[in-house]
Design a protein around this motif. Structure first.
Motif, short mmCIF file in Angstrom:
data_model
loop_
_atom_site.label_atom_id
_atom_site.label_comp_id
_atom_site.label_asym_id
_atom_site.label_seq_id
_atom_site.Cartn_x
_atom_site.Cartn_y
_atom_site.Cartn_z
N MET A 80 23.75 18.66 60.82
CA MET A 80 24.55 19.86 60.60
C MET A 80 23.72 21.00 60.03
SD MET A 80 27.58 19.33 61.67
CE MET A 80 28.87 20.27 60.89
N ALA A 81 22.47 20.72 59.64
CA ALA A 81 21.64 21.77 59.08
C ALA A 81 21.45 22.89 60.10
CB ALA A 81 20.28 21.22 58.65
N GLY A 82 21.65 24.11 59.67
CA GLY A 82 21.48 25.25 60.55
C GLY A 82 22.69 25.57 61.41
N LEU A 83 23.75 24.77 61.31
CA LEU A 83 24.94 25.01 62.12
C LEU A 83 26.08 25.64 61.33
CD1 LEU A 83 25.01 21.73 64.23
CD2 LEU A 83 24.15 23.97 64.91
N GLN A 84 25.85 25.97 60.07
CA GLN A 84 26.90 26.53 59.23
C GLN A 84 26.88 28.04 59.15
OE1 GLN A 84 29.32 24.52 58.34
NE2 GLN A 84 28.12 22.94 59.34
N THR A 85 25.86 28.65 59.75
CA THR A 85 25.72 30.11 59.73
C THR A 85 25.40 30.61 61.13
OG1 THR A 85 24.87 30.01 57.47
CG2 THR A 85 24.46 32.04 58.69
N PHE A 86 26.05 31.71 61.50
CA PHE A 86 25.77 32.37 62.77
C PHE A 86 24.83 33.53 62.50
CE2 PHE A 86 30.24 30.90 63.23
CZ PHE A 86 30.05 30.00 64.26
N MET A 87 23.92 33.75 63.41
CA MET A 87 23.00 34.89 63.34
C MET A 87 23.30 35.79 64.53
SD MET A 87 21.40 33.87 60.67
CE MET A 87 20.15 35.12 60.53
N TRP A 88 23.15 37.10 64.33
CA TRP A 88 23.36 38.03 65.43
C TRP A 88 22.34 39.15 65.38
CZ3 TRP A 88 24.60 43.22 64.81
CH2 TRP A 88 24.99 43.62 63.53
N ARG A 89 22.10 39.71 66.55
CA ARG A 89 21.18 40.85 66.70
C ARG A 89 21.64 41.61 67.94
NH1 ARG A 89 16.61 41.84 64.59
NH2 ARG A 89 16.30 39.74 63.82
N THR A 90 21.49 42.93 67.89
CA THR A 90 21.85 43.73 69.06
C THR A 90 20.70 44.64 69.45
OG1 THR A 90 23.46 45.26 70.01
CG2 THR A 90 22.92 45.58 67.69
N ARG A 91 20.68 44.96 70.74
CA ARG A 91 19.71 45.91 71.27
C ARG A 91 20.34 47.29 71.45
NH1 ARG A 91 18.62 41.14 72.78
NH2 ARG A 91 19.93 40.81 74.59
N LEU A 92 21.61 47.42 71.10
CA LEU A 92 22.29 48.71 71.20
C LEU A 92 21.90 49.61 70.03
CD1 LEU A 92 25.93 47.50 72.03
CD2 LEU A 92 24.22 48.36 73.63
N SER A 93 22.08 50.90 70.21
CA SER A 93 21.89 51.83 69.10
C SER A 93 23.06 51.67 68.14
CB SER A 93 21.84 53.27 69.62
OG SER A 93 23.11 53.64 70.14
N TRP A 94 22.90 52.23 66.94
CA TRP A 94 23.99 52.12 65.96
C TRP A 94 25.28 52.75 66.48
CZ3 TRP A 94 26.55 55.68 62.63
CH2 TRP A 94 27.33 55.08 61.65
N PRO A 95 25.25 53.97 67.05
CA PRO A 95 26.50 54.54 67.56
C PRO A 95 27.14 53.67 68.66
CG PRO A 95 24.86 56.27 67.37
CD PRO A 95 24.16 54.96 67.13
N GLU A 96 26.33 53.09 69.53
CA GLU A 96 26.87 52.23 70.59
C GLU A 96 27.46 50.95 70.00
OE1 GLU A 96 24.13 52.81 74.50
OE2 GLU A 96 23.10 52.04 72.72
N THR A 97 26.81 50.40 68.99
CA THR A 97 27.31 49.19 68.34
C THR A 97 28.64 49.47 67.66
OG1 THR A 97 25.04 48.43 68.00
CG2 THR A 97 26.75 47.38 66.67
N VAL A 98 28.72 50.59 66.95
CA VAL A 98 29.97 50.96 66.27
C VAL A 98 31.08 51.20 67.30
CG1 VAL A 98 31.07 52.78 64.88
CG2 VAL A 98 28.85 51.84 64.19
N ALA A 99 30.78 51.90 68.38
CA ALA A 99 31.78 52.15 69.41
C ALA A 99 32.29 50.84 70.01
CB ALA A 99 31.20 53.05 70.50
#
Length: 146
Positions: free
Chosen positions: A1-20
């Protein structure tokens, strides 16, 4: 179960696109229950919270378009991330902390509590359904809106 208790995320969008993209998902969610978002243009920070609580469940800053979300506890951050990733295929990388990738295109509503053990309320299922809906295509620019 190690490493399965947290999700990681990353985006290639700009901040305005991510917010939209986040606002699009929250807008759908608001048809079921009220959420409040705040965009601080000066600090370039966006927050989302349920209207019944002052604590945000998601914060997106321009300086760091990546983050983590807990698997155990509040399912709203990951439901939002799934919805955002489905709205912009290929623009978001989702994984468990151990590096195991999560493909939002393969997410099935039946797997909701397997992925998010605390997503047991009927409202969570409805929010997940709304997150899975595709965005309707925008009308062509020359098409008159009636």
């Amino acid at each position: 179960m190690a490493g399965l208790q947290t999700f990681m995320w990353r985006t290639r969008l700009s901040w305005p696109e991510t917010v939209a993209t986040a606002e699009l998902v929250i807008g759908r969610w608001n048809t079921v229950t009220p959420f409040t978002t705040n965009t601080d243009q000066r600090e370039r920070i966006w927050t989302a919270r349920h209207s019944t609580t002052p604590q945000p469940f998601m914060v997106i800053g321009q300086d760091n378009l990546s983050g983590s979300a807990p698997r155990i506890g509040n399912p709203l951050p990951m439901l939002l991330l799934l919805g955002m990733a489905l709205q912009k295929p290929g623009a978001f990388d989702l994984s468990f902390a151990n590096g195991q990738k999560i493909d939002p295109q393969r997410f099935e509503l039946a797997d909701l509590t397997g992925l998010l053990p605390h997503a047991t309320h009927a409202a969570h299922r409805k929010l997940a359904e709304l997150s899975l809906q595709p965005t309707p295509p925008a009308p062509p620019p020359d098409t008159p809106v009636i």
